[in-house]
Design an enzyme around this catalytic site. Structure first.
Site, PDB file in Angstrom:
ATOM      1  N   HIS A   8      10.928-115.869 -73.126  1.00  0.00           N
ATOM      2  CA  HIS A   8      10.192-115.436 -74.313  1.00  0.00           C
ATOM      3  C   HIS A   8      10.580-114.014 -74.734  1.00  0.00           C
ATOM      4  CE1 HIS A   8       7.671-112.680 -71.995  1.00  0.00           C
ATOM      5  NE2 HIS A   8       7.582-113.631 -71.088  1.00  0.00           N
TER       6      HIS A   8
ATOM      7  N   GLU B  52       4.461-119.124 -66.661  1.00  0.00           N
ATOM      8  CA  GLU B  52       4.837-118.136 -65.657  1.00  0.00           C
ATOM      9  C   GLU B  52       3.999-118.360 -64.391  1.00  0.00           C
ATOM     10  OE1 GLU B  52       6.697-116.395 -63.976  1.00  0.00           O
ATOM     11  OE2 GLU B  52       7.122-114.669 -65.266  1.00  0.00           O
TER      12      GLU B  52
END
Length: 260
Positions: free
Chosen positions: A42, A118
């Site tokens: 990201h 994550e």
């Protein structure tokens, strides 16, 4: 004359039989499909800027993060994506949206899978990186610095001890709720299995994940091919999957940022 006609007739029959055999062979051995996965970290976020732990917590993309994501999208604008994935974390979802918005083709809907989230860092979520790393560094006689200069030596020490970084960090969590390596492998494998199943016909696939999860995903898909390279924000790692075998083509590529 009759012999000639018979000969021509036999030749015609042979031609038909040969054609049938070739057709059957073609059906039995179809052309192998190939899937190209574009695995993106990201864009840069506020927590990336302030040095805060950002696992299942979230923060918005910074102006720099948006600009680089747009540039990445432009570099991938001619890639016809058949499928696109992220998790429900806003930083991943928004990165995928920006990339696809730059695409020249018909873009797919983004499918959100928990396997691309994550790592959950438990009680360290939102705290500083120093808070997260100090317990494990102290245990192995190392000192924190914000440039992560200790990471190579720490990896060596953990390898000698047979401990993964994920497990070492989880051990330092006072609440003991941080994810372990096995947790990551379990959910990462489920997500990759779904992607490969849905992409069995081949084509290009976009996946947006995070810096801590991407190495796990690479080890799941292509064991032994990831060498510990740093996964920068807005970097793209390409993996070719053919006949059930995955090959890493490029790791953490940011060369598009140098384009004029």
């Amino acid at each position: 004359m009759k012999k000639v006609r018979r000969l021509l007739g036999l030749l015609a029959v042979v031609a038909v039989l040969v054609g049938c055999q070739q057709s059957a062979t073609d059906q039995a051995e179809p052309e192998k499909s190939e899937t190209m996965i574009y695995l993106v970290r990201h864009g840069k976020t506020w927590f990336n800027t302030t040095g805060q732990v950002q696992g299942w917590s979230d923060s918005y993309l910074t102006e720099e993060g948006i600009e680089l994501t747009e540039k990445l999208g432009e570099s991938l604008q001619d890639i016809p994506f058949e499928r696109a994935y992220s998790s429900d974390l806003g930083r991943q979802r928004n990165t995928a949206k920006i990339i696809l918005a730059k695409n020249k083709g018909k873009v797919p809907e983004i499918v959100e899978l928990d396997g691309f989230k994550e790592t959950n860092f438990g009680s360290f979520e939102g705290k500083t990186n120093e808070d997260l790393w100090t317990p494990v560094l102290t245990k192995y006689g190392l000192t924190f610095d914000d440039q992560f200069g200790y990471i190579t030596e720490l990896n060596e020490k953990l390898a000698e001890a047979g401990v993964s970084i994920t497990d070492a960090l989880a051990e330092g969590d006072p609440l003991k709720v941080a994810e372990t390596h096995d947790d990551l492998v379990k959910r990462g494998t489920a997500a990759i299995d779904q992607v490969l199943k849905e992409s069995a016909a081949g084509g290009n696939v976009l996946i947006v994940s995070s810096g801590g999860m991407i190495p796990e995903l690479l080890d799941i898909m292509a064991p032994g091919q990831y060498g510990g390279e740093k996964i920068e924000n807005c970097s793209v790692t390409t993996i070719k999957v053919s006949d059930g075998q995955a090959e890493i083509v490029k790791i953490a590529d940011i060369s598009y940022q140098d384009d004029n």
